[in-house]
Design a protein around this motif. Structure first.
Motif, PDB file in Angstrom:
ATOM      1  N   LEU A 113      41.549 -43.641  -8.809  1.00 24.44           N
ATOM      2  CA  LEU A 113      43.077 -44.689  -8.171  1.00 24.44           C
ATOM      3  C   LEU A 113      43.304 -43.006  -8.518  1.00 24.44           C
ATOM      4  O   LEU A 113      44.293 -42.670  -9.652  1.00 24.44           O
ATOM      5  N   VAL A 114      43.525 -42.604  -7.124  1.00 27.19           N
ATOM      6  CA  VAL A 114      45.083 -41.640  -7.578  1.00 27.19           C
ATOM      7  C   VAL A 114      46.331 -41.875  -6.402  1.00 27.19           C
ATOM      8  O   VAL A 114      46.133 -42.635  -5.513  1.00 27.19           O
ATOM      9  N   LYS A 115      47.094 -41.657  -6.552  1.00 28.52           N
ATOM     10  CA  LYS A 115      48.825 -41.702  -6.008  1.00 28.52           C
ATOM     11  C   LYS A 115      49.267 -40.573  -5.783  1.00 28.52           C
ATOM     12  O   LYS A 115      49.404 -39.824  -7.030  1.00 28.52           O
ATOM     13  N   THR A 116      49.790 -40.211  -4.374  1.00 29.87           N
ATOM     14  CA  THR A 116      50.719 -39.049  -4.538  1.00 29.87           C
ATOM     15  C   THR A 116      51.507 -39.051  -3.440  1.00 29.87           C
ATOM     16  O   THR A 116      51.779 -40.477  -2.452  1.00 29.87           O
ATOM     17  N   GLY A 117      52.797 -38.380  -4.120  1.00 31.02           N
ATOM     18  CA  GLY A 117      53.898 -39.153  -3.889  1.00 31.02           C
ATOM     19  C   GLY A 117      54.716 -37.909  -2.906  1.00 31.02           C
ATOM     20  O   GLY A 117      54.536 -36.481  -3.367  1.00 31.02           O
ATOM     21  N   MET A 118      54.762 -37.791  -1.354  1.00 28.53           N
ATOM     22  CA  MET A 118      54.536 -37.326  -0.432  1.00 28.53           C
ATOM     23  C   MET A 118      56.051 -37.272   0.463  1.00 28.53           C
ATOM     24  O   MET A 118      56.744 -38.035   0.187  1.00 28.53           O
ATOM     25  N   VAL A 119      56.268 -35.765   0.376  1.00 26.71           N
ATOM     26  CA  VAL A 119      58.258 -35.242   1.207  1.00 26.71           C
ATOM     27  C   VAL A 119      57.705 -34.347   2.162  1.00 26.71           C
ATOM     28  O   VAL A 119      57.199 -33.426   2.752  1.00 26.71           O
ATOM     29  N   CYS A 120      58.398 -35.355   3.331  1.00 29.89           N
ATOM     30  CA  CYS A 120      58.879 -34.382   4.519  1.00 29.89           C
ATOM     31  C   CYS A 120      59.578 -33.417   4.564  1.00 29.89           C
ATOM     32  O   CYS A 120      60.730 -33.421   3.600  1.00 29.89           O
ATOM     33  N   PHE A 121      59.018 -32.801   4.861  1.00 28.03           N
ATOM     34  CA  PHE A 121      60.033 -31.050   4.823  1.00 28.03           C
ATOM     35  C   PHE A 121      60.011 -29.826   5.823  1.00 28.03           C
ATOM     36  O   PHE A 121      58.827 -29.777   6.297  1.00 28.03           O
ATOM     37  N   ASP A 122      60.767 -29.138   6.107  1.00 31.56           N
ATOM     38  CA  ASP A 122      61.545 -28.946   7.168  1.00 31.56           C
ATOM     39  C   ASP A 122      60.701 -27.191   6.914  1.00 31.56           C
ATOM     40  O   ASP A 122      62.248 -26.792   6.219  1.00 31.56           O
ATOM     41  N   TYR A 123      60.030 -26.707   6.973  1.00 26.78           N
ATOM     42  CA  TYR A 123      59.538 -25.719   6.089  1.00 26.78           C
ATOM     43  C   TYR A 123      60.353 -24.006   6.980  1.00 26.78           C
ATOM     44  O   TYR A 123      60.968 -22.851   6.489  1.00 26.78           O
ATOM     45  N   SER A 129      63.440 -33.765   4.928  1.00 27.56           N
ATOM     46  CA  SER A 129      63.335 -34.371   6.687  1.00 27.56           C
ATOM     47  C   SER A 129      62.831 -35.624   6.335  1.00 27.56           C
ATOM     48  O   SER A 129      62.198 -36.452   5.703  1.00 27.56           O
ATOM     49  N   ARG A 130      63.812 -35.819   7.243  1.00 31.26           N
ATOM     50  CA  ARG A 130      63.483 -36.976   7.701  1.00 31.26           C
ATOM     51  C   ARG A 130      62.152 -37.900   8.203  1.00 31.26           C
ATOM     52  O   ARG A 130      61.291 -36.766   8.571  1.00 31.26           O
ATOM     53  N   LEU A 131      62.066 -38.452   7.731  1.00 33.67           N
ATOM     54  CA  LEU A 131      60.409 -38.406   8.095  1.00 33.67           C
ATOM     55  C   LEU A 131      60.301 -39.308  10.140  1.00 33.67           C
ATOM     56  O   LEU A 131      60.635 -39.939  10.110  1.00 33.67           O
ATOM     57  N   PRO A 132      58.750 -38.258  10.505  1.00 35.22           N
ATOM     58  CA  PRO A 132      59.090 -38.211  12.214  1.00 35.22           C
ATOM     59  C   PRO A 132      58.613 -39.684  12.385  1.00 35.22           C
ATOM     60  O   PRO A 132      57.855 -40.638  11.804  1.00 35.22           O
ATOM     61  N   GLN A 133      59.201 -40.573  13.743  1.00 36.09           N
ATOM     62  CA  GLN A 133      58.307 -41.484  14.133  1.00 36.09           C
ATOM     63  C   GLN A 133      56.808 -41.713  14.460  1.00 36.09           C
ATOM     64  O   GLN A 133      56.168 -42.570  14.142  1.00 36.09           O
ATOM     65  N   GLY A 134      56.093 -40.674  14.868  1.00 39.95           N
ATOM     66  CA  GLY A 134      54.630 -40.797  14.864  1.00 39.95           C
ATOM     67  C   GLY A 134      54.181 -40.823  13.109  1.00 39.95           C
ATOM     68  O   GLY A 134      53.076 -41.856  13.264  1.00 39.95           O
ATOM     69  N   LEU A 135      54.656 -40.149  12.381  1.00 38.27           N
ATOM     70  CA  LEU A 135      54.859 -39.792  11.248  1.00 38.27           C
ATOM     71  C   LEU A 135      54.680 -41.826  10.269  1.00 38.27           C
ATOM     72  O   LEU A 135      53.740 -41.861  10.038  1.00 38.27           O
ATOM     73  N   LEU A 136      55.879 -42.282  11.039  1.00 37.58           N
ATOM     74  CA  LEU A 136      55.753 -43.649  10.362  1.00 37.58           C
ATOM     75  C   LEU A 136      55.067 -44.903  10.803  1.00 37.58           C
ATOM     76  O   LEU A 136      54.566 -45.648  10.635  1.00 37.58           O
ATOM     77  N   ARG A 137      54.654 -44.097  12.516  1.00 30.61           N
ATOM     78  CA  ARG A 137      53.747 -45.398  13.011  1.00 30.61           C
ATOM     79  C   ARG A 137      52.559 -45.459  12.205  1.00 30.61           C
ATOM     80  O   ARG A 137      51.533 -45.857  12.382  1.00 30.61           O
TER      81      ARG A 137
END
Length: 143
Positions: A113-123, A129-137
């Motif tokens: 069992l694995v967990k990864t903490g992912m963050v949206c980043f504006d390179y 950055s905020r999570l984009p709507q497409g990713l939220l969907r």
């Protein structure tokens, strides 16, 4: 000694299968811990692709892995076929956690069992950055 606890998601977003390769096996003769994280990464890339996204572009921004945790539940060996289920928990304004359950379908043994903490980043702006709507969907969230 305290043990890592990983919360399971309410449902799985995606499932994929992959084989344990010779490069995934360590000197103990079984799937290595570093390779489990690599298999989770491959599953994440496949899940994103199924949504028309990539780690570099989830809707105008990219993703960074902020943390990772791994709990072994069994052994996997060269040639074993594994199923990796991917689910999301803790979806927030700019981050989310992905949980991966690796099982061996041949005998229904849970491997890890694995967990990864992912963050949206504006390179380009070099900032979170905020999570984009497409990713939220794709995450199955309206957060």
């Amino acid at each position: 000694m305290a043990r890592v606890q990983i919360e399971l998601p309410g449902s799985w977003l995606f499932r994929t299968r992959m084989d344990v390769r010779v490069t995934d096996v360590n000197y103990g003769g079984h799937l290595g811990n570093d390779r489990v994280l690599g298999l989770a990464h491959e599953a994440r890339v496949r899940w994103l692709a199924s949504c028309g996204l990539s780690e570099k572009d989830v809707g105008g921004v990219g993703l960074i892995m902020a943390d990772a945790a791994l709990v072994f539940r069994g052994e996997a060996f060269l040639g074993d076929e594994l199923e990796v289920a991917v689910g999301a928990i803790e979806v927030r304004r700019s981050s989310f956690d992905l949980v991966y359950l690796l099982t061996r379908p041949a005998d229904a043994v849970e491997i890890a069992l694995v967990k990864t903490g992912m963050v949206c980043f504006d390179y380009s702006a070099r900032k979170v950055s905020r999570l984009p709507q497409g990713l939220l969907r794709c995450l199955g969230s309206d957060a």
